[in-house]
Design a protein around this motif. Sequence first.
Motif, PDB file in Angstrom:
ATOM      1  N   SER A 285      37.234  40.155  38.638  1.00 26.08           N
ATOM      2  CA  SER A 285      37.015  40.194  40.081  1.00 26.08           C
ATOM      3  C   SER A 285      38.162  40.900  40.796  1.00 26.08           C
ATOM      4  O   SER A 285      39.336  40.612  40.550  1.00 26.08           O
ATOM      5  CB  SER A 285      36.879  38.767  40.612  1.00 26.08           C
ATOM      6  OG  SER A 285      37.009  38.731  42.004  1.00 26.08           O
ATOM      7  N   SER A 286      37.813  41.805  41.703  1.00 25.36           N
ATOM      8  CA  SER A 286      38.834  42.502  42.483  1.00 25.36           C
ATOM      9  C   SER A 286      39.534  41.563  43.451  1.00 25.36           C
ATOM     10  O   SER A 286      40.757  41.624  43.633  1.00 25.36           O
ATOM     11  CB  SER A 286      38.213  43.681  43.246  1.00 25.36           C
ATOM     12  OG  SER A 286      37.791  44.680  42.361  1.00 25.36           O
ATOM     13  N   ILE A 287      38.758  40.673  44.071  1.00 26.26           N
ATOM     14  CA  ILE A 287      39.366  39.752  45.039  1.00 26.26           C
ATOM     15  C   ILE A 287      40.345  38.811  44.337  1.00 26.26           C
ATOM     16  O   ILE A 287      41.417  38.495  44.852  1.00 26.26           O
ATOM     17  CB  ILE A 287      38.295  38.947  45.825  1.00 26.26           C
ATOM     18  CG1 ILE A 287      38.930  38.162  46.969  1.00 26.26           C
ATOM     19  CG2 ILE A 287      37.501  38.044  44.905  1.00 26.26           C
ATOM     20  CD1 ILE A 287      39.535  39.010  48.049  1.00 26.26           C
ATOM     21  N   ALA A 288      40.007  38.396  43.109  1.00 24.13           N
ATOM     22  CA  ALA A 288      40.912  37.543  42.339  1.00 24.13           C
ATOM     23  C   ALA A 288      42.184  38.305  41.981  1.00 24.13           C
ATOM     24  O   ALA A 288      43.284  37.740  41.995  1.00 24.13           O
ATOM     25  CB  ALA A 288      40.222  37.037  41.078  1.00 24.13           C
ATOM     26  N   PHE A 289      42.040  39.594  41.664  1.00 27.27           N
ATOM     27  CA  PHE A 289      43.202  40.416  41.335  1.00 27.27           C
ATOM     28  C   PHE A 289      44.174  40.464  42.503  1.00 27.27           C
ATOM     29  O   PHE A 289      45.389  40.278  42.331  1.00 27.27           O
ATOM     30  CB  PHE A 289      42.749  41.828  40.965  1.00 27.27           C
ATOM     31  CG  PHE A 289      43.871  42.827  40.884  1.00 27.27           C
ATOM     32  CD1 PHE A 289      44.713  42.871  39.783  1.00 27.27           C
ATOM     33  CD2 PHE A 289      44.096  43.730  41.929  1.00 27.27           C
ATOM     34  CE1 PHE A 289      45.759  43.788  39.717  1.00 27.27           C
ATOM     35  CE2 PHE A 289      45.136  44.649  41.868  1.00 27.27           C
ATOM     36  CZ  PHE A 289      45.966  44.675  40.755  1.00 27.27           C
ATOM     37  N   TYR A 290      43.650  40.692  43.704  1.00 26.56           N
ATOM     38  CA  TYR A 290      44.533  40.808  44.867  1.00 26.56           C
ATOM     39  C   TYR A 290      45.116  39.459  45.287  1.00 26.56           C
ATOM     40  O   TYR A 290      46.314  39.364  45.592  1.00 26.56           O
ATOM     41  CB  TYR A 290      43.778  41.444  46.036  1.00 26.56           C
ATOM     42  CG  TYR A 290      43.449  42.894  45.814  1.00 26.56           C
ATOM     43  CD1 TYR A 290      44.452  43.830  45.602  1.00 26.56           C
ATOM     44  CD2 TYR A 290      42.136  43.349  45.784  1.00 26.56           C
ATOM     45  CE1 TYR A 290      44.165  45.163  45.380  1.00 26.56           C
ATOM     46  CE2 TYR A 290      41.836  44.681  45.568  1.00 26.56           C
ATOM     47  CZ  TYR A 290      42.846  45.587  45.363  1.00 26.56           C
ATOM     48  OH  TYR A 290      42.555  46.906  45.128  1.00 26.56           O
TER      49      TYR A 290
END
Length: 716
Positions: A285-290
């Motif tokens: 997940s991109s949101i988890a990465f950020y």
Amino acid sequence: MKKLFDFITAQKYILLILGVGIAVRLWNINWSLPFIYEEAYPFRTAWNFWIWGKPGFDFNPHIFNYAALSFYVQFLIQVLHFAVGTIFGIYSNLEAFHQAFETDTTSFLIHARMASLVFDVGTMLVTYLFVMRNFRKPAAFLSAIFLAINPLHIKETHLVNVDTPLTFFVLLGVFCIFQVYHSPSRKWYLLSGLCIGLAMATKYTGAFLFAGLVFAHVLRSSSIKEAFISLKSSHLTFSGIIALAIFFLLNPYIILSFDEFFHRVSFIYYNVISYGHLGVVSSESSIAFYLFQSIPSHLGIPLTLTIVGTIFYLMWKREKQSFLLLFFPLIYLIVIAQWEYRADRYILPIVPLLTIIGTIGTITLWNQINAKIKGREDSNKKLAFVTPAILLVLVLVLSFPMALHSYEYQRSQSLPNTRTVAREWILKNIPSQSSVAMVPFGMELPPNKFIQINIPYHPVTPHALLPFYDARWFTDVDILICSSYDYDRYALEPEKYGAFLKFYSVIKSQCLLVHEIKPEQHQNGPTVWLYHPPQSTEELFDMNLVRGLGILAETTLVTTFLDRLAYSLFSKGKLQKSEQLMEHALMFDPLNLRLLKELTWTLFRLGKFERALSYSQLSLNIEPKQAEVIALEGGSLLRLNRFEEAEQRLLYALTINDKFEFPYLDLEMMYRKTRNISKQIDILKRYQSILPNESEATFLVQQRIEELQQSAQSSK
């Protein structure tokens, strides 16, 4: 007088903070130089504006990966560099300027990186002024301190990028947008539009700022109905027109070269939003990465938790100004979290705003603690000294992770990159003119030192290049260089990139590992492996291997790869394989003069003189005055015993280039065959005239001339 003293004192503090920020950014700003291990898109694009070797300039960026303002800023820096260098006698002309870059890139890249430093210092200053104007004074100093030591800002300042100037224009835009909220005059709408236009002109995501302006505009309304009506405001429309005008003024080739722009932007959409990037695991997940990786890593866990707590606190307070502060970072984060491609640098424009939110929460907490302590001052005066200590502890706790991360980064930048270590080892231990094949990983070798075969690599569409990843291509090269730069990215998704991993597995199992360079602790760069492939006994490549390249859409990659590989095979005497590859390459690019000339040479060396003639004639039909090809044509005619035609072509080659040795030697051989001693002596004298004085070749030619002259005398 007291106000003046306070003002001067305040300026000293902010100047000290800016000084610290500048110092830590100047530290290691010359990392990796004179080698360039960064994309440096703005610098490289601006450098191409000069269209070296041709008159004039070409200001069309062509790539359109980013908006063009940073390219033109870098071009201006290059112009100033050239102008100052010319004034002080460093560069005599443009060619000297160009040659200086080819010799040593250091000063050019430092100037380019200094632009990032200036923009980042500007971001710190605007952040300070913004918080001073709209929030509390201690929060302004604290925000500036945190930005001064922020590791992501320091990293990006060490690069020639578009994100650092974007961040500056975003902060400047937010400053003006807040003024629109507090004082909605036409001036602030104009300045907001100007800043939005500059942000968009730097990177397309700068357009998100306009949503912030609209939000500030409607936030002044007392009802939803009034908010909708306010959207008809001429001020808002005027601001939007200014933003678009600035954007297109600084990006004129979006219109002038729209097809090229559309094609590139379509690819960017596929890359960033749709497909992703090699090394970015699509299942994650991109949101988890950020939220759980990038932001905590670059702001530190204490400050990140403070930011989260402050966001909830500000939302609970329900103040309009607080909503305005939260709006842009939240909207921006939501948008980039939808993209398949993710990178730490994407959050750079919101780091200052997140830092401001965190400092507001910190100062609010400290004020509450201070208020409680002051309530107890009558019973214990000593507690009055506790509050500064508490603030100091809070600052140290919040700043320590960022300071430590920045120090570790600077420490790593102080060590030589593994690419530099590998390059030095190769230059020292690999014989000159060895054939070297490698997947590009940022290390460049001297172009004239080795015969280089680059294995095409693309981080977005790797599967399109799979036909190049077959170990059978490289069984005749001297050194095959692989690195963890690409291998580790494939290894992240073994099911998706199994075919590429198989290529590396074959290399590791069948080739001899000559040398390995691994990064030591804190050292930057990938692991580099140098292999010696087993030498093939096959006279030709498997035709299925060669035909596999026919499925590739990018024919330029095919012809370049086959051309370089064929040349390396030619140098090793593998002429039949060389012929096979060049004939296949010409199927993709039949007008390629270099390929036609090299194939003519190969056929000539193989003794296939009729075919050499046919390809030389094809080449000369495209460009008639090629001395080397004309000489090869004459040499082929000579070996086919067509002496009269051969003599004409060889002599014609010398009229074009009388320094080319091959025609002299072939004419001497022809005159020897036809027993024409006078012409033999004449051509040898002409040949002798181009040789260096006192050289062994000159001595041998003189000796041969004297022998022929004696023979001519005796025959009389």
